[in-house]
Scaffold this motif. Sequence first.
Motif, PDB file in Angstrom:
ATOM      1  N   SER A 187       0.836  -1.202   0.000  1.00 56.61           N
ATOM      2  CA  SER A 187       0.000   0.000   0.000  1.00 56.61           C
ATOM      3  C   SER A 187       0.876   1.259   0.000  1.00 56.61           C
ATOM      4  O   SER A 187       0.386   2.365   0.178  1.00 56.61           O
ATOM      5  CB  SER A 187      -0.946   0.000   1.204  1.00 56.61           C
ATOM      6  N   SER A 188       2.177   1.071  -0.206  1.00 57.98           N
ATOM      7  CA  SER A 188       3.104   2.186  -0.396  1.00 57.98           C
ATOM      8  C   SER A 188       3.872   1.927  -1.696  1.00 57.98           C
ATOM      9  O   SER A 188       3.819   0.827  -2.240  1.00 57.98           O
ATOM     10  CB  SER A 188       4.071   2.319   0.785  1.00 57.98           C
TER      11      SER A 188
ATOM     12  N   SER B  98      -7.168  -1.193  -2.103  1.00 64.57           N
ATOM     13  CA  SER B  98      -6.544   0.081  -1.769  1.00 64.57           C
ATOM     14  C   SER B  98      -6.250   0.924  -3.011  1.00 64.57           C
ATOM     15  O   SER B  98      -5.898   0.403  -4.066  1.00 64.57           O
ATOM     16  CB  SER B  98      -5.236  -0.153  -1.005  1.00 64.57           C
TER      17      SER B  98
ATOM     18  N   ARG C 208      10.854   2.693  -2.168  1.00 64.64           N
ATOM     19  CA  ARG C 208      11.897   3.643  -2.577  1.00 64.64           C
ATOM     20  C   ARG C 208      12.322   3.499  -4.033  1.00 64.64           C
ATOM     21  O   ARG C 208      13.116   4.290  -4.518  1.00 64.64           O
ATOM     22  CB  ARG C 208      13.128   3.476  -1.677  1.00 64.64           C
TER      23      ARG C 208
ATOM     24  N   THR D  94      -3.810   3.190  -2.878  1.00 70.06           N
ATOM     25  CA  THR D  94      -2.507   3.757  -2.553  1.00 70.06           C
ATOM     26  C   THR D  94      -1.410   2.767  -2.917  1.00 70.06           C
ATOM     27  O   THR D  94      -1.641   1.567  -2.995  1.00 70.06           O
ATOM     28  CB  THR D  94      -2.395   4.089  -1.040  1.00 70.06           C
ATOM     29  N   GLY D  95      -0.219   3.276  -3.142  1.00 70.05           N
ATOM     30  CA  GLY D  95       0.960   2.450  -3.370  1.00 70.05           C
ATOM     31  C   GLY D  95       0.891   1.606  -4.626  1.00 70.05           C
ATOM     32  O   GLY D  95       0.200   1.935  -5.592  1.00 70.05           O
TER      33      GLY D  95
END
Length: 194
Positions: free
Chosen positions: A17-18, A48, A21, A50-51
């Motif tokens: 969900s992220s 989700s 890097r 996100t990410g």
Amino acid sequence: MYCDVSSVRQVAVYCASSFGRHPLYADVAAEFGRILAERNIGLVYGGSGTGTMQSLAEAVLANGGEVTGVFPSEFPRELLQSGLTRTIEADSLAERKELMLELADAVVALPGGFGTLDELFDAFSRFKLGFISKPCGLLNAGGYYDLLLKFLDQGVDSGLIAQQDREMLIASDDPAALLDELERVRSESAFRIG
């Protein structure tokens, strides 16, 4: 080469969900989503927006594919991906895992964290024991899972993991090749268990 008539019609995908890097993770998630849509394979995921979960779902939708988001009732609604084909609300994380497995014909883990590993190994244990005929794979983008695979090999060397069990977990850095192998194993295991 994959078959147009596939026994893998939906894939449960676990990922982050992220974004992490490295842009590679989002890029690979989007590529995997595009390939799923091109092969008319539906995505089942955690819902989700996100990410890398977002990258994956948006790529499937942008390429005309179907996406089912399964999320626990306590999940914040503002974090859900919009425009999904279908959403299913579960009472708990445990129920979410059950529903995702029920809907899917195979399982894939993209780079992710603890939740990704929990969901993958829960599904893999069931597959290994013959409770489900849903093969499990790791999309090893950028070598993300190299150390995990080495750890599993160490388990074999230590006599705590059977070699045949280790070989049942499919790993590839190539999304199309991973899907091809999942399709092959799914066909064989469905025949064996069914």
